[in-house]
Design a protein around this motif. Structure first.
Motif, PDB file in Angstrom:
ATOM      1  N   LEU A 102       0.778  -1.026   0.544  1.00 15.19           N
ATOM      2  CA  LEU A 102      -0.025   0.097   0.747  1.00 15.19           C
ATOM      3  C   LEU A 102       0.846   0.934   0.228  1.00 15.19           C
ATOM      4  N   ASP A 103       1.722   1.072   0.795  1.00 18.32           N
ATOM      5  CA  ASP A 103       2.696   2.242   1.111  1.00 18.32           C
ATOM      6  C   ASP A 103       3.518   3.124  -0.858  1.00 18.32           C
ATOM      7  N   LEU A 104       3.500   1.246  -1.261  1.00 17.03           N
ATOM      8  CA  LEU A 104       4.148   1.765  -2.589  1.00 17.03           C
ATOM      9  C   LEU A 104       2.779   2.511  -3.854  1.00 17.03           C
ATOM     10  N   TYR A 105       1.816   1.858  -3.312  1.00 18.20           N
ATOM     11  CA  TYR A 105       0.951   2.023  -4.373  1.00 18.20           C
ATOM     12  C   TYR A 105      -0.068   2.950  -4.394  1.00 18.20           C
ATOM     13  N   LEU A 106       0.202   3.490  -3.552  1.00 18.02           N
ATOM     14  CA  LEU A 106      -0.827   4.793  -2.496  1.00 18.02           C
ATOM     15  C   LEU A 106      -0.807   6.279  -3.286  1.00 18.02           C
ATOM     16  N   PRO A 107       1.021   6.356  -3.448  1.00 16.27           N
ATOM     17  CA  PRO A 107       0.837   7.813  -3.628  1.00 16.27           C
ATOM     18  C   PRO A 107       0.614   7.972  -5.274  1.00 16.27           C
ATOM     19  N   HIS A 108       0.261   6.805  -5.683  1.00 19.53           N
ATOM     20  CA  HIS A 108       0.105   7.320  -7.338  1.00 19.53           C
ATOM     21  C   HIS A 108      -1.336   7.369  -7.813  1.00 19.53           C
ATOM     22  N   LEU A 109      -2.216   7.431  -7.018  1.00 12.24           N
ATOM     23  CA  LEU A 109      -3.509   7.069  -6.943  1.00 12.24           C
ATOM     24  C   LEU A 109      -3.827   8.581  -6.650  1.00 12.24           C
ATOM     25  N   ASN A 110      -3.160   9.084  -6.630  1.00 10.03           N
ATOM     26  CA  ASN A 110      -3.215  10.852  -7.145  1.00 10.03           C
ATOM     27  C   ASN A 110      -2.766  11.349  -8.173  1.00 10.03           C
ATOM     28  N   LYS A 111      -2.507  10.592  -8.894  1.00  9.93           N
ATOM     29  CA  LYS A 111      -2.253  10.930 -10.610  1.00  9.93           C
ATOM     30  C   LYS A 111      -3.358  11.235 -11.189  1.00  9.93           C
ATOM     31  N   PHE A 112      -4.307  10.021 -10.716  1.00 13.13           N
ATOM     32  CA  PHE A 112      -5.601  10.148 -11.253  1.00 13.13           C
ATOM     33  C   PHE A 112      -6.845  10.912 -10.372  1.00 13.13           C
ATOM     34  N   ASN A 113      -6.852  11.121  -9.635  1.00 14.68           N
ATOM     35  CA  ASN A 113      -7.686  11.853  -9.026  1.00 14.68           C
ATOM     36  C   ASN A 113      -6.690  12.834  -7.715  1.00 14.68           C
ATOM     37  N   PRO A 114      -5.469  14.076  -8.228  1.00 12.14           N
ATOM     38  CA  PRO A 114      -5.959  15.204  -7.099  1.00 12.14           C
ATOM     39  C   PRO A 114      -5.509  14.753  -5.475  1.00 12.14           C
ATOM     40  N   LYS A 115      -7.482  14.855  -5.545  1.00  8.35           N
ATOM     41  CA  LYS A 115      -8.021  15.200  -3.877  1.00  8.35           C
ATOM     42  C   LYS A 115      -8.019  13.791  -3.301  1.00  8.35           C
ATOM     43  N   PHE A 116      -7.409  11.891  -4.117  1.00 10.63           N
ATOM     44  CA  PHE A 116      -7.057  11.673  -3.316  1.00 10.63           C
ATOM     45  C   PHE A 116      -6.181  11.795  -2.219  1.00 10.63           C
ATOM     46  N   GLU A 117      -6.792  11.032  -0.609  1.00  7.41           N
ATOM     47  CA  GLU A 117      -6.604  10.750   0.126  1.00  7.41           C
ATOM     48  C   GLU A 117      -6.339   9.359   1.060  1.00  7.41           C
ATOM     49  N   ARG A 118      -5.690   8.953   1.952  1.00  8.12           N
ATOM     50  CA  ARG A 118      -5.450   7.747   2.480  1.00  8.12           C
ATOM     51  C   ARG A 118      -6.641   7.514   3.661  1.00  8.12           C
ATOM     52  N   SER A 119      -7.174   8.871   3.922  1.00  2.00           N
ATOM     53  CA  SER A 119      -8.701   8.374   4.891  1.00  2.00           C
ATOM     54  C   SER A 119      -9.846   8.197   4.297  1.00  2.00           C
ATOM     55  N   TRP A 120      -9.326   7.918   2.864  1.00  2.00           N
ATOM     56  CA  TRP A 120     -10.893   7.709   1.883  1.00  2.00           C
ATOM     57  C   TRP A 120     -10.882   6.490   2.554  1.00  2.00           C
ATOM     58  N   ILE A 121      -9.930   4.995   2.156  1.00  2.00           N
ATOM     59  CA  ILE A 121      -9.938   3.726   2.785  1.00  2.00           C
ATOM     60  C   ILE A 121     -10.595   3.455   3.666  1.00  2.00           C
ATOM     61  N   LYS A 122     -11.898   2.562   3.327  1.00  3.96           N
ATOM     62  CA  LYS A 122     -12.628   2.270   4.300  1.00  3.96           C
ATOM     63  C   LYS A 122     -12.050   1.474   4.922  1.00  3.96           C
ATOM     64  N   ALA A 123     -11.423  -0.227   3.888  1.00  5.69           N
ATOM     65  CA  ALA A 123     -11.300  -1.832   4.353  1.00  5.69           C
ATOM     66  C   ALA A 123     -10.100  -2.386   2.953  1.00  5.69           C
ATOM     67  N   THR A 124      -9.253  -2.416   2.958  1.00  5.41           N
ATOM     68  CA  THR A 124      -8.285  -3.401   2.545  1.00  5.41           C
ATOM     69  C   THR A 124      -8.495  -4.588   2.031  1.00  5.41           C
ATOM     70  N   HIS A 125      -8.463  -5.175   1.357  1.00  2.00           N
ATOM     71  CA  HIS A 125      -8.449  -7.024   0.599  1.00  2.00           C
ATOM     72  C   HIS A 125      -7.127  -6.910  -0.056  1.00  2.00           C
ATOM     73  N   TYR A 126      -6.469  -7.940  -0.019  1.00  4.36           N
ATOM     74  CA  TYR A 126      -5.440  -7.706  -0.594  1.00  4.36           C
ATOM     75  C   TYR A 126      -5.141  -9.394  -0.545  1.00  4.36           C
ATOM     76  N   ASN A 127      -4.529 -10.211  -2.095  1.00  4.05           N
ATOM     77  CA  ASN A 127      -4.315 -11.982  -2.447  1.00  4.05           C
ATOM     78  C   ASN A 127      -3.659 -11.788  -3.152  1.00  4.05           C
TER      79      ASN A 127
END
Ligand SMILES: Cc1cc2nc3c(=O)[nH]c(=O)nc-3n(C[C@H](O)[C@H](O)[C@H](O)COP(=O)(O)OP(=O)(O)OC[C@H]3O[C@@H](n4cnc5c(N)ncnc54)[C@H](O)[C@@H]3O)c2cc1C
Length: 379
Positions: A286-311
């Motif tokens: 998540l530390d690697l991926y999340l900073p890139h989400l602002n490229k798709f929406n500059p308003k994105f904040e980590r606080s938007w995340i309510k749950a994470t699933h990983y596989n």
């Protein structure tokens, strides 16, 4: 789904596709959108569209078998259209193996992408069963069990028991850790090719066919978000600086009310099992991926995340090279009454659940034919 009486659960939805390239998101839903893709010169945009139509018209994929997709596209499309659109997608999907992929893979992608388009605007329609694939699997389970069949999940097979070159049964580990043997009339294994030789001794030639196919792994992260990230369903990422391959915003196709009002974002990535990203913990990923989400929406904040699933899956995508029809492993293995069916045997199409079902039907025919032959010989 018709056989199971649940075909009305299959629904078709228009998809909205975007492509991230040169630091910008472009709408690439319809052929007309390609003309507006100003990351590449107009002449290359026109070439891109005409090229797809040219590949679509090719009927005989076998003529393409001896060339890699990279070589074919470089030779016949080339320029910015290849470098900015197809090359990054090939590299993103297949990593270091991108220049080994046989041209039939690209051909089949174009065929299915055109086949799923409808109407004058050529919008893509995607199928999704109400309640997800669970609807199919639950019904299938009920149907198998009602006919006296048994399903054992979390019960890995560790050996296929063979006597005089005839498969007789399996050795497996029950969920309580106890090993047990079970006998069968015949065995159809659906494990990945690299696992199969661990279960049974095979002649060198067949074993080499199996182990020569390399698989990419998949790392799957699903976020439940309080806000939508974009308004696209499917985002191709044609940019090597972004450490994942695509974003699929499920609730831009299906109502978010079905998911407790949350926005479901699926971040997809295919990579080599040796790639360090495959072994990252969920937190590091998540530390690697999340900073890139602002490229798709500059308003994105980590606080938007309510749950994470990983596989993470080790056998997600086989790498199918050139002239594969000459080395594709047969469903009939060299051991009598032992069959193999997995995604390396889906060809020339890329793997997908529909092709696995088609393969299943074919194998049932093969097994029944072999049974009939055995009876004829016995008489
Ligand atoms: C990330 C991702 C997304 C995908 N999205 C789609 C999609 O949207 N639509 C679509 O149509 N297809 C999709 N696919 C493809 C689809 O999942 C495959 O084509 C399909 O699952 C192949 O079916 P299979 O039965 O051959 O293999 P699998 O579904 O992989 O089943 C093989 C099973 O064998 C089990 N197994 C392995 N070893 C043993 C053992 N020793 N003993 C017992 N069991 C064992 C595994 O646990 C696994 O459950 C996707 C694939 C991936 C990886």
């Amino acid at each position: 789904m018709k056989d199971l009486g649940i075909h009305e659960y299959m629904k078709w939805y228009p998809s909205k596709v975007g492509t991230y390239t040169s630091g910008k998101v472009y709408k690439t839903t319809t052929p007309l959108d390609l003309l507006r893709l100003d990351a590449i010169p107009l002449i290359d945009r026109i070439k891109l569209g005409l090229f797809a139509m040219r590949v679509k018209r090719i009927k005989e994929w076998k003529d393409l078998e001896n060339q890699t997709a990279d070589f074919w596209l470089r030779e016949r499309l080339g320029g910015m259209a290849y470098e900015k659109v197809w090359a990054p997608l090939l590299k993103g999907k297949f990593g270091d193996f991108y220049d080994e992929i046989g041209m039939p893979w690209f051909w089949s992608k174009i065929q299915t992408r055109f086949a799923s388009r409808q109407g004058i605007r050529q919008r893509e329609m995607l199928g999704y069963p109400d309640g997800s694939f669970d609807t199919v699997f639950d019904k299938l389970q009920g149907s198998i069990e009602s006919k006296g069949g048994e399903i054992h999940i979390s019960t890995p097979v560790i050996k296929i028991n063979v006597v005089d070159h005839i498969a007789k049964g399996i050795k497996a580990v029950a969920p309580d850790g106890k090993e047990f043997d079970m006998d069968f009339d015949c065995i159809l294994s659906t494990v990945p090719s690299f696992s199969f030789p661990n279960l049974v001794d095979l002649p060198v030639e067949y074993r080499e066919r199996l182990t020569s196919v390399h698989y990419l792994a998949a790392v799957v992260v699903i976020l439940e978000l309080s806000h939508a990230l974009t308004d696209f369903y499917w985002m191709n990422i044609a940019d090597a600086d972004v450490p994942f391959l695509g974003l699929i915003e499920h609730t831009n196709m299906l109502p978010k009310e079905w998911y407790g009002g949350n926005n479901i974002l699926y971040m997809t990535n295919y990579l080599d099992r040796e790639d360090p990203v495959y072994s990252l913990s969920q937190e590091d990923l998540l530390d690697l991926y999340l900073p890139h989400l602002n490229k798709f929406n500059p308003k994105f904040e980590r606080s938007w995340i309510k749950a994470t699933h990983y596989n993470a899956l080790s056998a997600a995508q086989p790498i199918i090279g050139t002239n594969y029809s000459k080395v594709i492993p047969d469903h009939r293995t060299p051991i009598e009454r032992l069959y193999l069916a997995n995604t390396t045997q889906v060809y020339p199409e890329d793997r997908g659940t529909n092709y696995s079902i088609k393969m299943g039907r074919r194998i049932v025919e093969t097994i029944l034919e072999d049974e009939r032959q055995l009876w004829r010989n016995w008489k």
